[in-house]
Design a protein around this motif. Structure first.
Motif, PDB file in Angstrom:
ATOM      1  N   THR A 311     -46.878 -35.576 -45.476  1.00 16.72           N
ATOM      2  CA  THR A 311     -47.794 -34.432 -45.405  1.00 16.72           C
ATOM      3  C   THR A 311     -48.685 -34.472 -44.177  1.00 16.72           C
ATOM      4  N   PHE A 312     -48.616 -35.556 -43.412  1.00 14.04           N
ATOM      5  CA  PHE A 312     -49.471 -35.685 -42.229  1.00 14.04           C
ATOM      6  C   PHE A 312     -49.266 -34.503 -41.286  1.00 14.04           C
ATOM      7  N   GLY A 313     -50.400 -33.931 -40.810  1.00 11.69           N
ATOM      8  CA  GLY A 313     -50.325 -32.843 -39.834  1.00 11.69           C
ATOM      9  C   GLY A 313     -49.595 -31.626 -40.341  1.00 11.69           C
ATOM     10  N   THR A 314     -49.929 -31.182 -41.566  1.00  8.49           N
ATOM     11  CA  THR A 314     -49.260 -30.029 -42.184  1.00  8.49           C
ATOM     12  C   THR A 314     -47.745 -30.244 -42.203  1.00  8.49           C
ATOM     13  N   ASN A 315     -47.334 -31.325 -42.842  1.00 13.69           N
ATOM     14  CA  ASN A 315     -45.917 -31.696 -43.022  1.00 13.69           C
ATOM     15  C   ASN A 315     -45.213 -32.115 -41.732  1.00 13.69           C
ATOM     16  N   ARG A 316     -45.979 -32.381 -40.683  1.00 12.11           N
ATOM     17  CA  ARG A 316     -45.337 -32.850 -39.453  1.00 12.11           C
ATOM     18  C   ARG A 316     -44.661 -34.201 -39.669  1.00 12.11           C
ATOM     19  N   GLY A 317     -45.249 -35.022 -40.536  1.00 11.59           N
ATOM     20  CA  GLY A 317     -44.634 -36.309 -40.822  1.00 11.59           C
ATOM     21  C   GLY A 317     -43.213 -36.150 -41.324  1.00 11.59           C
ATOM     22  N   THR A 318     -43.000 -35.200 -42.236  1.00 11.21           N
ATOM     23  CA  THR A 318     -41.659 -34.924 -42.770  1.00 11.21           C
ATOM     24  C   THR A 318     -40.727 -34.429 -41.680  1.00 11.21           C
ATOM     25  N   ILE A 319     -41.232 -33.534 -40.839  1.00  9.53           N
ATOM     26  CA  ILE A 319     -40.423 -32.960 -39.754  1.00  9.53           C
ATOM     27  C   ILE A 319     -40.016 -34.039 -38.763  1.00  9.53           C
ATOM     28  N   TRP A 320     -40.964 -34.886 -38.379  1.00  8.77           N
ATOM     29  CA  TRP A 320     -40.673 -35.941 -37.402  1.00  8.77           C
ATOM     30  C   TRP A 320     -39.659 -36.943 -37.954  1.00  8.77           C
ATOM     31  N   LYS A 321     -39.843 -37.347 -39.208  1.00  6.88           N
ATOM     32  CA  LYS A 321     -38.929 -38.336 -39.798  1.00  6.88           C
ATOM     33  C   LYS A 321     -37.510 -37.781 -39.888  1.00  6.88           C
ATOM     34  N   ALA A 322     -37.376 -36.522 -40.260  1.00  6.75           N
ATOM     35  CA  ALA A 322     -36.041 -35.914 -40.361  1.00  6.75           C
ATOM     36  C   ALA A 322     -35.335 -35.938 -39.016  1.00  6.75           C
ATOM     37  N   GLY A 323     -36.064 -35.635 -37.950  1.00  4.83           N
ATOM     38  CA  GLY A 323     -35.464 -35.638 -36.624  1.00  4.83           C
ATOM     39  C   GLY A 323     -35.136 -37.022 -36.127  1.00  4.83           C
ATOM     40  N   LEU A 324     -36.064 -37.947 -36.285  1.00  3.21           N
ATOM     41  CA  LEU A 324     -35.881 -39.299 -35.767  1.00  3.21           C
ATOM     42  C   LEU A 324     -34.734 -40.035 -36.446  1.00  3.21           C
ATOM     43  N   LYS A 325     -34.409 -39.664 -37.678  1.00  2.00           N
ATOM     44  CA  LYS A 325     -33.277 -40.288 -38.382  1.00  2.00           C
ATOM     45  C   LYS A 325     -31.952 -40.037 -37.665  1.00  2.00           C
ATOM     46  N   PHE A 333     -26.794 -37.412 -26.279  1.00  2.00           N
ATOM     47  CA  PHE A 333     -26.971 -35.993 -25.970  1.00  2.00           C
ATOM     48  C   PHE A 333     -27.756 -35.246 -27.039  1.00  2.00           C
ATOM     49  N   GLY A 334     -28.216 -35.943 -28.065  1.00  2.00           N
ATOM     50  CA  GLY A 334     -28.949 -35.283 -29.134  1.00  2.00           C
ATOM     51  C   GLY A 334     -28.028 -34.484 -30.034  1.00  2.00           C
ATOM     52  N   ILE A 335     -28.616 -33.704 -30.933  1.00  2.00           N
ATOM     53  CA  ILE A 335     -27.817 -32.911 -31.876  1.00  2.00           C
ATOM     54  C   ILE A 335     -27.579 -31.490 -31.373  1.00  2.00           C
ATOM     55  N   PHE A 344     -32.118 -31.676 -40.585  1.00  2.00           N
ATOM     56  CA  PHE A 344     -32.304 -31.645 -42.042  1.00  2.00           C
ATOM     57  C   PHE A 344     -30.957 -31.573 -42.752  1.00  2.00           C
ATOM     58  N   TYR A 345     -30.006 -30.830 -42.159  1.00  2.00           N
ATOM     59  CA  TYR A 345     -28.687 -30.698 -42.775  1.00  2.00           C
ATOM     60  C   TYR A 345     -27.915 -32.014 -42.762  1.00  2.00           C
ATOM     61  N   LEU A 346     -28.232 -32.891 -41.808  1.00  2.00           N
ATOM     62  CA  LEU A 346     -27.529 -34.169 -41.704  1.00  2.00           C
ATOM     63  C   LEU A 346     -28.004 -35.184 -42.737  1.00  2.00           C
ATOM     64  N   ASP A 347     -29.119 -34.906 -43.367  1.00  2.00           N
ATOM     65  CA  ASP A 347     -29.642 -35.811 -44.393  1.00  2.00           C
ATOM     66  C   ASP A 347     -28.716 -35.761 -45.617  1.00  2.00           C
ATOM     67  N   PRO A 348     -28.209 -36.904 -46.078  1.00  2.00           N
ATOM     68  CA  PRO A 348     -27.296 -36.926 -47.248  1.00  2.00           C
ATOM     69  C   PRO A 348     -27.927 -36.328 -48.505  1.00  2.00           C
ATOM     70  N   ASN A 349     -29.248 -36.343 -48.579  1.00  2.00           N
ATOM     71  CA  ASN A 349     -29.937 -35.834 -49.762  1.00  2.00           C
ATOM     72  C   ASN A 349     -30.264 -34.346 -49.667  1.00  2.00           C
ATOM     73  N   GLY A 358     -37.043 -25.425 -37.661  1.00  2.00           N
ATOM     74  CA  GLY A 358     -36.275 -25.296 -36.423  1.00  2.00           C
ATOM     75  C   GLY A 358     -36.942 -25.893 -35.206  1.00  2.00           C
ATOM     76  N   LYS A 359     -38.195 -26.334 -35.351  1.00  2.00           N
ATOM     77  CA  LYS A 359     -38.921 -26.947 -34.246  1.00  2.00           C
ATOM     78  C   LYS A 359     -39.444 -28.313 -34.662  1.00  2.00           C
ATOM     79  N   GLY A 360     -39.566 -29.227 -33.694  1.00  2.00           N
ATOM     80  CA  GLY A 360     -40.010 -30.578 -33.994  1.00  2.00           C
ATOM     81  C   GLY A 360     -41.511 -30.718 -34.140  1.00  2.00           C
ATOM     82  N   HIS A 361     -42.277 -29.688 -33.773  1.00  2.00           N
ATOM     83  CA  HIS A 361     -43.742 -29.739 -33.809  1.00  2.00           C
ATOM     84  C   HIS A 361     -44.278 -30.960 -33.066  1.00  2.00           C
ATOM     85  N   ASN A 362     -43.529 -31.381 -32.081  1.00  2.00           N
ATOM     86  CA  ASN A 362     -43.905 -32.399 -31.105  1.00  2.00           C
ATOM     87  C   ASN A 362     -42.866 -32.244 -30.001  1.00  2.00           C
TER      88      ASN A 362
END
Length: 463
Positions: A311-325, A333-335, A344-349, A358-362
């Motif tokens: 929830t850090f930074g209005t859910n930025r923590g969730t967004i960052w973790k999803a991308g960094l995985k 070359f990135g995704i 988010f679609y690449l997450d098995p869960n 759609g944006k990394g907010h960083n």
């Protein structure tokens, strides 16, 4: 045939001149807010802006290509190499994207691959402008952009909306948050940092009394609308600007800059700081602005300490973790260019209907995830080079006007770079930053490849 070749040569010289690059940059700067006004009359979001950046960006890229093809014996600089590498790794990321639709066509506020060509080309065009008069023309054009944006934003603080807010509409309208002509308060927050730094820089450094007084008033209005975005990232940008200003004054003092002029700058900085503090106190304590954001920050800190980092930074923590995985498997070359949602679609869960973004907010994480490690290195190298080049100019130049232009640009640069840790790159804001980076990288102030070799040769010849 000879006459035709001569005409083509003259045309090539014309479109690759500093004036031509200056006009292209001024056109895109002014076209973005003006086109937004017309779009929103027809309830359209992100309609003209991506197309304008694409068209003007490709035209600028064409002029740059002609410049290098026409001038065979020119000197090359680090910015030229980084420009080429930015294009190469962006193209490779687009070629190996996991979602071609998102990368090449996008939706809502996504950025197209051609928009990135535009960004990089605007930077390159800015670096080719060495005439300080042309740099001042670009800053004047940005002042006009500021007047348009800040007028609209100021009216919004009273609930007078002459344009649409397409994202988080109810909350932004209810709280009378500023969004200017940018469709969201966070995006206006990022732009307002650039606007505040620009007008503050002019106030601090100009010798013209009318320009000084006018920019002082305008900077305070910019600051007020910045606070009324109620975007915490904008405050991060302000702190970045203030930190830069303090450090730069200390450095100039240590380097023996003219005491009288530096004393005048410090006094003006004190006046600006005191006035901004008074506006902040009035906005928070009297108008009640930002109080709910302060409470939210406190709640997020408590949740973070309790182990809830998402929830850090209005859910930025969730967004960052999803991308960094995704980075370990897609580090090269990135995704895919501006394809962050696919993380988010690449997450098995992941299941259909779950939260995505759609944006990394960083902006730095966004480059890493979507375009890969080499591209992030390119981007960070560019920012370091821009900062070093402009800083060296501020310290070493004997031309006060050149010094103050670069000082103002550096303030804008550091303010935006700071807020970018929490904000997203959007097509109707980030071109201003790329232009700023380019102007900081003026080739007149860079050292070309082979510079040291030429110096050693010249020294040997003197002996």
């Amino acid at each position: 045939m000879q006459e035709l070749k001569s005409k083509i040569s003259n045309l090539a010289e014309l479109i690759t001149s500093e004036k031509a690059f200056c006009k292209l940059l001024i056109f895109i700067m002014l076209a973005l807010p003006i086109s937004e006004l017309f779009d929103e009359r027809h309830y359209l979001s992100f309609n003209s802006q991506p197309t304008l950046v694409e068209m003007v960006g490709l035209a600028t890229f064409f002029c740059i290509a002609v410049h290098f093809l026409k001038h065979k014996n020119i000197k090359y600089y680090a910015s030229d190499l980084i420009f080429l590498l930015l294009l190469v790794f962006m193209a490779l990321s687009a070629a190996f994207t996991l979602d071609r639709e998102a990368t090449f066509f996008g939706f809502n506020y996504d950025e197209w691959t051609t928009d990135f060509v535009g960004y990089f080309s605007f930077m390159m065009a800015g670096s080719m402008i060495t005439d300080k008069k042309l740099k001042k023309e670009i800053l004047r054009a940005f002042i006009l952009v500021i007047l348009i944006q800040v007028t609209v934003a100021f009216l919004q603080t009273f609930g007078l909306n002459i344009d649409m807010c397409f994202y988080d509409t109810e909350e932004i309208r209810e709280k009378k948050m500023c969004y200017g002509l940018l469709q969201h308060s966070n995006w206006y927050g990022g732009l307002s940092v650039l606007m505040f730094a620009c007008t503050s820089g002019i106030f601090l450094f100009t010798e013209n009394k009318l320009a000084r007084n006018s920019s002082f008033v305008l900077s305070l209005v910019c600051f007020y609308t910045l606070l009324c975005t109620e975007a915490r990232l904008a405050l991060v940008g302000v702190f970045g600007f203030i930190f830069f200003l303090i450090v730069s004054i200390i450095v100039m003092k240590l380097n023996g800059y003219n005491k009288k002029k530096l004393s005048s700058i410090i006094k003006r900085a004190g006046i600006l700081g005191a006035s901004a503090a008074a506006i902040a106190a009035f906005t928070i304590l009297v108008l009640g602005r930002l109080k709910w954001k302060i409470e939210r920050s406190a709640n997020e800190i408590r949740a973070f300490k309790g182990g809830n980092t998402g929830t850090f930074g209005t859910n930025r923590g969730t967004i960052w973790k999803a991308g960094l995985k995704t980075v370990p498997d897609h580090w090269l070359f990135g995704i895919g260019v501006d394809n962050y949602r696919h993380a988010f679609y690449l997450d098995p869960n992941y299941k259909k209907g779950m939260f995505t973004q759609g944006k990394g907010h960083n902006e730095y994480i966004h480059y890493l995830v979507t375009q890969g490690v080499p591209q992030l290195i390119n981007y960070l190298s560019l920012l370091v080079l821009a900062a070093v080049t402009a800083t060296r100019t501020v310290i070493k130049t004997d031309d006060d006007e050149e010094r103050f232009i670069n000082w103002t640009l550096l303030g804008m640069f550091f303010g935006y770079a700071a807020q970018a840790f929490f904000n997203s790159s959007v097509v109707n804001v980030v071109p201003y930053f790329w232009i700023t980076v380019g102007l900081c990288l003026s080739k007149k102030n860079q050292r070309p490849f082979g510079y040291r070799k030429e110096r050693r040769k010249a020294a040997a010849e003197k002996k």
